[in-house]
Design an enzyme around this catalytic site. Structure first.
Site, PDB file in Angstrom:
ATOM      1  N   LYS A 199       0.820  -1.220   0.000  1.00  0.00           N
ATOM      2  CA  LYS A 199       0.000   0.000   0.000  1.00  0.00           C
ATOM      3  C   LYS A 199       0.847   1.261   0.000  1.00  0.00           C
ATOM      4  O   LYS A 199       0.418   2.307  -0.483  1.00  0.00           O
ATOM      5  CB  LYS A 199      -0.968   0.000   1.192  1.00  0.00           C
ATOM      6  CG  LYS A 199      -2.029  -1.070   1.032  1.00  0.00           C
ATOM      7  CD  LYS A 199      -3.278  -0.796   1.842  1.00  0.00           C
ATOM      8  CE  LYS A 199      -4.366  -1.777   1.447  1.00  0.00           C
ATOM      9  NZ  LYS A 199      -5.461  -1.847   2.391  1.00  0.00           N
ATOM     10  N   LYS A 205     -11.166  -4.955  -4.178  1.00  0.00           N
ATOM     11  CA  LYS A 205     -11.773  -3.677  -4.516  1.00  0.00           C
ATOM     12  C   LYS A 205     -10.712  -2.686  -4.965  1.00  0.00           C
ATOM     13  O   LYS A 205     -10.968  -1.815  -5.784  1.00  0.00           O
ATOM     14  CB  LYS A 205     -12.500  -3.101  -3.292  1.00  0.00           C
ATOM     15  CG  LYS A 205     -13.851  -3.736  -3.047  1.00  0.00           C
ATOM     16  CD  LYS A 205     -14.381  -3.466  -1.646  1.00  0.00           C
ATOM     17  CE  LYS A 205     -13.800  -4.424  -0.624  1.00  0.00           C
ATOM     18  NZ  LYS A 205     -14.522  -4.439   0.658  1.00  0.00           N
ATOM     19  N   LYS A 242      -5.305 -11.105  -6.852  1.00  0.00           N
ATOM     20  CA  LYS A 242      -6.466 -11.542  -6.070  1.00  0.00           C
ATOM     21  C   LYS A 242      -7.670 -10.649  -6.352  1.00  0.00           C
ATOM     22  O   LYS A 242      -7.521  -9.490  -6.752  1.00  0.00           O
ATOM     23  CB  LYS A 242      -6.129 -11.556  -4.576  1.00  0.00           C
ATOM     24  CG  LYS A 242      -6.011 -10.200  -3.958  1.00  0.00           C
ATOM     25  CD  LYS A 242      -5.968 -10.284  -2.430  1.00  0.00           C
ATOM     26  CE  LYS A 242      -5.927  -8.843  -1.916  1.00  0.00           C
ATOM     27  NZ  LYS A 242      -5.722  -8.673  -0.527  1.00  0.00           N
TER      28      LYS A 242
HETATM   29  P1  AMP Z   1     -11.326  -6.674   3.466  1.00  0.00           P
HETATM   30  O1  AMP Z   1     -12.369  -6.367   2.458  1.00  0.00           O
HETATM   31  O2  AMP Z   1      -9.944  -6.418   2.971  1.00  0.00           O
HETATM   32  O3  AMP Z   1     -11.625  -6.068   4.803  1.00  0.00           O
HETATM   33  O4  AMP Z   1     -11.370  -8.263   3.690  1.00  0.00           O
HETATM   34  C1  AMP Z   1     -12.353  -8.926   4.453  1.00  0.00           C
HETATM   35  C2  AMP Z   1     -12.084 -10.407   4.499  1.00  0.00           C
HETATM   36  O5  AMP Z   1     -12.168 -10.978   3.188  1.00  0.00           O
HETATM   37  C3  AMP Z   1     -10.685 -10.767   5.009  1.00  0.00           C
HETATM   38  O6  AMP Z   1     -10.772 -11.902   5.847  1.00  0.00           O
HETATM   39  C4  AMP Z   1      -9.921 -11.087   3.760  1.00  0.00           C
HETATM   40  O7  AMP Z   1      -8.865 -11.985   3.998  1.00  0.00           O
HETATM   41  C5  AMP Z   1     -10.991 -11.716   2.890  1.00  0.00           C
HETATM   42  N1  AMP Z   1     -10.675 -11.569   1.457  1.00  0.00           N
HETATM   43  C6  AMP Z   1     -10.527 -10.409   0.776  1.00  0.00           C
HETATM   44  N2  AMP Z   1     -10.243 -10.632  -0.527  1.00  0.00           N
HETATM   45  C7  AMP Z   1     -10.203 -11.993  -0.674  1.00  0.00           C
HETATM   46  C8  AMP Z   1      -9.964 -12.863  -1.799  1.00  0.00           C
HETATM   47  N3  AMP Z   1      -9.700 -12.389  -3.013  1.00  0.00           N
HETATM   48  N4  AMP Z   1     -10.010 -14.201  -1.584  1.00  0.00           N
HETATM   49  C9  AMP Z   1     -10.285 -14.691  -0.349  1.00  0.00           C
HETATM   50  N5  AMP Z   1     -10.521 -13.921   0.737  1.00  0.00           N
HETATM   51  C10 AMP Z   1     -10.486 -12.592   0.597  1.00  0.00           C
END
Ligand code: AMP
Ligand code: TRP
Length: 324
Positions: A111, A194, A191
């Site tokens: 980041k 967003k 991956k």
């Molecule tokens: P965040 O939106 O970054 O707060 O992520 C929320 C949860 O979703 C966390 O546990 C992340 O590890 C999981 N997560 C986010 N992107 C992915 C992805 N592409 N594949 C699997 N898990 C994800």
């Protein structure tokens, strides 16, 4: 088990979040003590966060989580900033956290790379995450693969606190789901996220036509590297299919692929059909919940329950470190 997990209110819930984390959150409610948190303090580390959008995003995400099956009767669902003990514990834990460890965090490095202005919150982000988890003495944390390093750091922080101030915090273990790292359909080497833009994720509540468009145009024709039998894009479509379709359907497509007879169009259409069948009930429930409009009460009740636990733990922490 004592479960804790968090998610940032950054706009939309996507399939990576759902299959990587939220589905486990829902399943773990059976027979465990679960605390789930919308981490708005963490969201402030994003320079593009606009105040009125943050407020809306928190509510929208809460609705999404309830629609996915988080049950506020069984679990505690709350907003991080409603429990200021998170930031208090964050400070205390920061004083048993290694600067070198923080500087090695992959997410921070990614980041911060190429940014002219890197805010301190981004650097301290994993300490706040450790505080979230340890404030509820959680021993298990359902997350996607990208959070494993932060969890390892949480264990190191807990260990160091315990060593200095006496055994107190558990060392929490991750729980990974069936899809710990779902990839982007537009670029299967990255991956699903967003942060790369709307082409790189499928939102749970997106219009069906959009979802179909993203699946239809999913990249399948990247070359194979030696030893690979399936291109990353096709492998990602199979991963998704396995999450939503019955085993015999997946098997049949695997057989076609092995025999070199697979038509990507058929794979994509079948995936879309099963995915929508799995998502429609959630989308339906989302509409009902929105109409009911009780979200603020639910979050307030969650915060009250969370705060009761948090206050007890902070009291003990303050005594141990010599503040009280
Ligand atoms: P965040 O939106 O970054 O707060 O992520 C929320 C949860 O979703 C966390 O546990 C992340 O590890 C999981 N997560 C986010 N992107 C992915 C992805 N592409 N594949 C699997 N898990 C994800
Ligand atoms: N850093 C996590 C993410 O981006 C969100 C998060 C904050 C979290 N605090 C947490 C996850 C505590 C698990 C436990 O996905």
């Amino acid at each position: 088990m004592r479960i804790f997990s968090g998610i940032q209110p950054t706009g939309v819930l996507h399939l990576g979040n759902y299959f990587g984390a939220i589905k486990q959150w829902v399943e773990l409610q059976e027979g465990n003590f679960c605390v789930y948190c919308i981490v708005d303090y963490h969201a402030l580390t994003n320079e593009n966060t606009v105040p009125h959008e943050l407020r809306t995003n928190v509510k929208e995400l809460a609705l999404d989580l309830l629609a996915c099956g988080i049950d506020p009767e069984r679990s505690i669902l709350f907003v991080q900033s409603a429990v200021p003990e998170h930031t208090e514990l964050c400070w205390i834990l920061g004083c048993v956290t290694s600067f070198g460890d923080l500087a090695r965090m992959t997410q921070f490095k990614e980041k911060a790379r190429g940014q002219e202005f890197v805010n301190g919150g981004l650097f301290y982000y994993p300490v706040l995450q450790a505080a979230d988890i340890l404030l509820y003495l959680a021993d298990h944390v359902p997350v996607g693969e990208d959070q494993l390093q932060h969890l390892e750091l949480t264990r190191r922080i807990a260990r160091r606190f315990n060593w200095r101030f006496g055994e107190f915090f558990p060392e929490p273990e991750p729980i990974l789901g069936k899809a710990p790292r779902l990839m982007s359909l537009a670029d299967p080497m990255r991956k699903m996220s967003k942060s790369y833009g709307p082409e790189h994720y499928i939102g749970l509540m997106e219009p069906e036509e959009e979802i179909w468009r993203k699946i239809r145009t999913a990249v399948t024709d990247m070359g194979l590297t030696p030893g690979q039998t399936m291109s990353p894009g096709v492998a990602n479509l199979f991963t998704l299919l396995e999450l939503v379709a019955p085993a015999d359907v997946v098997e049949e497509f695997r057989r076609l692929h092995t025999e070199g007879k697979l038509l990507y169009k058929d794979l994509k259409e079948t995936l879309f059909r099963y995915l929508m069948a799995a998502m429609r009930p959630l989308r339906e429930r989302r509409r009902e919940l929105e109409a009911k409009g009780q979200i603020e009460e639910i979050l307030a009740a969650g915060a009250e329950r969370a705060r009761k636990i948090a206050k007890g733990v902070i009291k003990e922490v303050r005594a141990r470190v010599g503040l009280d």
